[in-house]
Design a protein around this motif. Structure first.
Motif, PDB file in Angstrom:
ATOM      1  N   LEU A  44       0.300  -0.896   0.131  1.00 19.15           N
ATOM      2  CA  LEU A  44      -0.224  -0.630  -0.333  1.00 19.15           C
ATOM      3  C   LEU A  44       0.581   1.314   0.244  1.00 19.15           C
ATOM      4  O   LEU A  44       0.530   2.579  -0.654  1.00 19.15           O
ATOM      5  CB  LEU A  44      -1.380  -0.079   0.705  1.00 19.15           C
ATOM      6  N   ALA A  45       2.304   0.799   1.302  1.00 14.87           N
ATOM      7  CA  ALA A  45       2.939   2.145   0.890  1.00 14.87           C
ATOM      8  C   ALA A  45       3.267   2.480  -0.130  1.00 14.87           C
ATOM      9  O   ALA A  45       3.804   3.561  -0.765  1.00 14.87           O
ATOM     10  CB  ALA A  45       3.774   2.605   1.926  1.00 14.87           C
ATOM     11  N   GLY A  46       3.941   1.725  -1.321  1.00 20.68           N
ATOM     12  CA  GLY A  46       4.316   2.009  -2.339  1.00 20.68           C
ATOM     13  C   GLY A  46       3.702   2.796  -3.606  1.00 20.68           C
ATOM     14  O   GLY A  46       3.899   3.253  -4.316  1.00 20.68           O
ATOM     15  N   TYR A  47       2.172   1.553  -3.766  1.00 23.35           N
ATOM     16  CA  TYR A  47       1.410   2.666  -4.452  1.00 23.35           C
ATOM     17  C   TYR A  47       0.496   3.936  -3.996  1.00 23.35           C
ATOM     18  O   TYR A  47       0.907   4.807  -5.022  1.00 23.35           O
ATOM     19  CB  TYR A  47      -0.107   2.252  -3.925  1.00 23.35           C
ATOM     20  N   ALA A  48       0.918   4.823  -2.392  1.00 16.93           N
ATOM     21  CA  ALA A  48       0.493   5.422  -2.299  1.00 16.93           C
ATOM     22  C   ALA A  48       1.942   6.605  -2.648  1.00 16.93           C
ATOM     23  O   ALA A  48       1.548   7.760  -3.126  1.00 16.93           O
ATOM     24  CB  ALA A  48       0.577   5.790  -0.827  1.00 16.93           C
ATOM     25  N   ALA A  49       2.944   6.300  -2.007  1.00 16.65           N
ATOM     26  CA  ALA A  49       4.277   7.057  -2.918  1.00 16.65           C
ATOM     27  C   ALA A  49       4.140   7.297  -4.545  1.00 16.65           C
ATOM     28  O   ALA A  49       4.767   8.402  -4.672  1.00 16.65           O
ATOM     29  CB  ALA A  49       5.753   5.599  -3.101  1.00 16.65           C
ATOM     30  N   LEU A  50       3.472   6.596  -5.149  1.00 16.30           N
ATOM     31  CA  LEU A  50       3.420   6.505  -6.658  1.00 16.30           C
ATOM     32  C   LEU A  50       2.248   7.886  -6.864  1.00 16.30           C
ATOM     33  O   LEU A  50       2.702   8.284  -7.520  1.00 16.30           O
ATOM     34  CB  LEU A  50       2.789   5.612  -7.577  1.00 16.30           C
ATOM     35  N   MET A  51       0.659   7.692  -6.066  1.00 13.98           N
ATOM     36  CA  MET A  51       0.070   8.358  -6.111  1.00 13.98           C
ATOM     37  C   MET A  51       0.661  10.202  -5.552  1.00 13.98           C
ATOM     38  O   MET A  51       0.174  10.695  -6.584  1.00 13.98           O
ATOM     39  CB  MET A  51      -1.223   8.408  -5.084  1.00 13.98           C
ATOM     40  N   ALA A  52       1.531   9.873  -4.909  1.00 16.47           N
ATOM     41  CA  ALA A  52       2.250  11.564  -4.400  1.00 16.47           C
ATOM     42  C   ALA A  52       3.718  12.153  -4.548  1.00 16.47           C
ATOM     43  O   ALA A  52       2.454  13.247  -5.168  1.00 16.47           O
ATOM     44  CB  ALA A  52       2.872  10.568  -2.435  1.00 16.47           C
ATOM     45  N   LEU A  53       3.195  11.413  -6.019  1.00 13.55           N
ATOM     46  CA  LEU A  53       4.658  12.116  -6.784  1.00 13.55           C
ATOM     47  C   LEU A  53       4.396  12.285  -8.222  1.00 13.55           C
ATOM     48  O   LEU A  53       3.662  13.245  -8.898  1.00 13.55           O
ATOM     49  CB  LEU A  53       5.321  10.516  -7.495  1.00 13.55           C
ATOM     50  N   ILE A  54       2.503  11.966  -8.191  1.00 11.33           N
ATOM     51  CA  ILE A  54       1.876  12.342  -9.353  1.00 11.33           C
ATOM     52  C   ILE A  54       0.994  13.203  -8.984  1.00 11.33           C
ATOM     53  O   ILE A  54       1.137  14.661  -9.930  1.00 11.33           O
ATOM     54  CB  ILE A  54       0.508  11.356  -9.704  1.00 11.33           C
ATOM     55  N   GLN A  55       1.358  13.890  -7.792  1.00  7.00           N
ATOM     56  CA  GLN A  55       0.575  15.225  -7.053  1.00  7.00           C
ATOM     57  C   GLN A  55       1.446  15.796  -7.387  1.00  7.00           C
ATOM     58  O   GLN A  55       0.868  16.885  -8.194  1.00  7.00           O
ATOM     59  CB  GLN A  55       0.236  15.158  -5.418  1.00  7.00           C
ATOM     60  N   LEU A  56       2.680  15.972  -7.798  1.00  7.24           N
ATOM     61  CA  LEU A  56       3.538  16.938  -7.902  1.00  7.24           C
ATOM     62  C   LEU A  56       3.608  17.339  -9.660  1.00  7.24           C
ATOM     63  O   LEU A  56       3.499  18.697  -9.364  1.00  7.24           O
ATOM     64  CB  LEU A  56       4.685  16.419  -7.739  1.00  7.24           C
ATOM     65  N   ARG A  57       3.339  16.966 -10.152  1.00  2.58           N
ATOM     66  CA  ARG A  57       3.339  16.351 -11.425  1.00  2.58           C
ATOM     67  C   ARG A  57       1.939  17.975 -11.770  1.00  2.58           C
ATOM     68  O   ARG A  57       1.442  18.078 -12.701  1.00  2.58           O
ATOM     69  CB  ARG A  57       3.377  15.471 -12.364  1.00  2.58           C
ATOM     70  N   ALA A  88      -2.335  11.477   3.680  1.00  2.00           N
ATOM     71  CA  ALA A  88      -1.275  10.421   3.555  1.00  2.00           C
ATOM     72  C   ALA A  88       0.376  11.255   4.479  1.00  2.00           C
ATOM     73  O   ALA A  88       1.114  10.323   5.415  1.00  2.00           O
ATOM     74  CB  ALA A  88      -0.136  11.438   2.371  1.00  2.00           C
ATOM     75  N   PHE A  89       0.142  11.932   5.139  1.00  2.00           N
ATOM     76  CA  PHE A  89       0.791  12.903   6.540  1.00  2.00           C
ATOM     77  C   PHE A  89       0.875  11.634   7.357  1.00  2.00           C
ATOM     78  O   PHE A  89       1.257  11.582   8.983  1.00  2.00           O
ATOM     79  CB  PHE A  89       0.426  14.000   6.728  1.00  2.00           C
ATOM     80  N   THR A  90      -0.917  11.312   7.896  1.00  4.63           N
ATOM     81  CA  THR A  90      -1.234  10.040   8.799  1.00  4.63           C
ATOM     82  C   THR A  90      -0.161   9.316   8.631  1.00  4.63           C
ATOM     83  O   THR A  90       0.427   8.562   9.329  1.00  4.63           O
ATOM     84  CB  THR A  90      -2.063  10.866   8.986  1.00  4.63           C
ATOM     85  N   LEU A  91      -0.420   8.409   7.764  1.00  2.00           N
ATOM     86  CA  LEU A  91       0.450   6.935   7.221  1.00  2.00           C
ATOM     87  C   LEU A  91       2.205   7.679   7.359  1.00  2.00           C
ATOM     88  O   LEU A  91       2.705   6.905   7.873  1.00  2.00           O
ATOM     89  CB  LEU A  91      -0.024   6.771   5.571  1.00  2.00           C
ATOM     90  N   ALA A  92       2.231   8.647   6.887  1.00  2.00           N
ATOM     91  CA  ALA A  92       4.191   8.470   7.573  1.00  2.00           C
ATOM     92  C   ALA A  92       4.299   8.375   9.089  1.00  2.00           C
ATOM     93  O   ALA A  92       5.010   8.488   8.808  1.00  2.00           O
ATOM     94  CB  ALA A  92       4.574  10.506   6.127  1.00  2.00           C
TER      95      ALA A  92
END
Length: 325
Positions: free
Chosen positions: A221-234, A258-262
């Motif tokens: 789940l963290a891996g997919y969350a990282a992808l979605m977070a990086l997409i947000q930058l774009r 996302a911050f809570t997951l971190a």
């Protein structure tokens, strides 16, 4: 007035949840979380009264729950009390359980009704948007985390499956829409931030389900969350083009989760200096939500917050929404 105004209380709940998690993980003070939960409850209640008065006066309750654009946001009316019930349970367990379980039943009922409605409705692919993830995906995964927090382990697993399978089905449709159909209307583009919510909300729920350990599910789940977070930058240049309005609150809960997951990961990894890192994360998130709140108040004061402020009914199609200021 449109039901996405409930995104404000939902976003404040996300910030409060981040502070509550940080308190549990690293012992940061509890009072900011309690203050934010009270604020979220007040905002939700005030919004409910405001929205109900507006809708009933205009006689468009049925229109709102059947609207292809705004209907999914009405689910926040019952999802937010689930989060409030979880928080209340930390102070008064019996009262919190009643609020949480009542809201859970209403959330499942609403999600089931919407799913059936979307099956029989003549929806076009271009009408779908990430807000459709709210009733069953967000509702189910939040219910899973809350059930685990109250110790209802079997119910937590049931609701995790409810939310996860809904994510698999609806998420596929919405991603196909985003990848292949024409771009979302300007006013709906902030909802793309909701795409980040499922993996991070699922990740937070899973930490409650498995006792805060990192395992294969948490890592995936963290891996997919990282992808979605990086997409947000774009997507930042896209978001900057959107006029300010209730839609901007679509960013708040997703990013807060996302911050809570971190924070959960910092706690699970026993990271050295994690309290300092968590404090920095909370400071950034709190400043961002506060800035969003200040701008909301300014636009409310100027009567420039709501689209179609002089209309008695919301735009009923994606095309109409694209024309709204």
């Amino acid at each position: 007035m449109t039901p996405n105004v409930f995104g404000t209380s939902f976003g404040v709940c996300g910030l409060a949840q981040a502070w509550s998690t940080a308190h549990a993980v690293s012992g940061v003070p509890r009072w900011p979380a309690d203050t934010l939960w009270i604020a979220a409850a007040g905002i939700w209640l005030a919004t409910l009264i405001w929205y109900a008065t507006n809708v009933l006066r205009a006689g468009r309750l049925r229109a709102d729950v059947n609207d292809p654009v705004f209907a999914p946001f009405t689910a926040l009316i019952v999802i937010v009390p689930m989060l409030l019930g979880i928080a209340l349970g930390g102070h008064a367990r019996a009262a919190g359980e009643i609020v949480f379980l009542t809201a859970l039943v209403l959330t499942v009922a609403a999600g089931s009704w919407f799913s059936g409605q979307w099956i029989i409705a003549d929806l076009q692919l271009a009408q779908w948007h990430p807000g459709y993830l709210l009733p069953t995906v967000a509702g189910g995964l939040i219910a899973a985390g809350g059930s685990a927090a109250f110790g209802y382990d079997t119910l937590a697993m049931v609701m995790f499956g409810y939310g996860a399978i809904s994510w698999l089905v609806l998420g596929s449709i919405i991603l196909v829409r985003l990848f292949t159909a024409p771009a979302l209307p300007m006013a709906l583009r902030p909802t793309i931030a909701i795409e980040m919510a499922p993996p991070v909300v699922a990740g937070n729920a899973w930490f409650l389900l498995n006792g805060g350990h990192i395992d294969a599910v948490a890592a995936g789940l963290a891996g997919y969350a990282a992808l979605m977070a990086l997409i947000q930058l774009r997507l930042i240049p896209v978001y900057r083009q959107v006029p300010f309005g209730p839609g901007w609150w679509a960013y708040s809960f997703s990013y807060a989760a996302a911050f809570t997951l971190a924070v959960n990961w910092l706690g699970a990894e026993q990271t050295p200096g994690r309290t300092a890192w968590i404090t920095v994360l909370l400071a950034v998130l709190t400043l961002a939500v506060t800035a969003l709140g200040i701008r909301t108040v300014q636009h409310l004061a100027n009567a420039s917050y709501l689209p179609h402020a002089n209309s008695t009914s919301p735009p009923s199609t994606v095309g109409d929404l694209a024309k709204s200021p």
